[in-house]
Write a protein that holds these residues in place. Sequence first.
Motif: not given
Length: 215
Positions: A77, A79, A117, A120, A123, A171, A176-177
């Motif tokens: 992962q 970001y 992605k 949420e 992230s 955020r 995000g990641g």
Amino acid sequence: MTKHKDIASIRTDFLKHHIDLSKLNENPLLQMKEWIDDAIRLEHEEPTAMSLSTVDKSGKPHSRIVLLKGMDGSGLQFYTNYESAKGRQMSEHAHVALLFFWSGLERQLRVEGVVTKLSEKVSDAYFASRPRESQIGAWASPQSQPLKSLVSLEARFNDYAQKFEGRDIPRPLHWGGYNVMPDYFEFWQGRPGRLHQRVAFTRDNEKWNREILAP
Ligand SMILES: Cc1cc2nc3c(=O)[nH]c(=O)nc-3n(C[C@H](O)[C@H](O)[C@H](O)COP(=O)(O)O)c2cc1C
């Protein structure tokens, strides 16, 4: 252009480590974890920095460094800004290549896979753990867009700092990641006399096939 003699003559003989195939983990993700842990233990500078290569619509590749922020059974992962150049490229073409080079260990690790992605929720949790300045930066920087001047970025930073003063920073939805689900790993260990070791893992459904490649 003048030939740069010094660059051409730089050559290192790699002596420090070797890959013992009988001890190599059959799961390349777990083997990668061992190599990352070695790099962290040896206080390698930026042990988690990796080159991320993406491909744009016309097939042109682009590379830049990002930091690995997690790894587990689902993959690796990192970001970034979803609307950055890399974000746009990954939305058009989900295949990416990652590359680590730990010079002190004389090791290179290549990983290839497909990005998706992160949720949420994941992230949000990582964003909340970041220093406040980085959180403000994520709001203030329209990553990869041309800027009129550095001053204009500082002004944006100050505006957001003021806007969020005294409260938690949420955020931004454009940040995000990603998870890279790997389908290829290659562990490279430098060896004397250019007889370097290369061990490749290719995913075949749930199984990993291992082969040794010529250096
Ligand atoms: C050591 C290092 C770590 C970095 N880590 C990240 C990162 O985790 N996420 C990120 O978006 N950019 C990171 N960057 C900046 C990227 O290399 C790049 O400049 C930026 O993401 C914009 O790339 P793009 O325009 O191709 O999207 C890092 C740069 C360096 C040198």
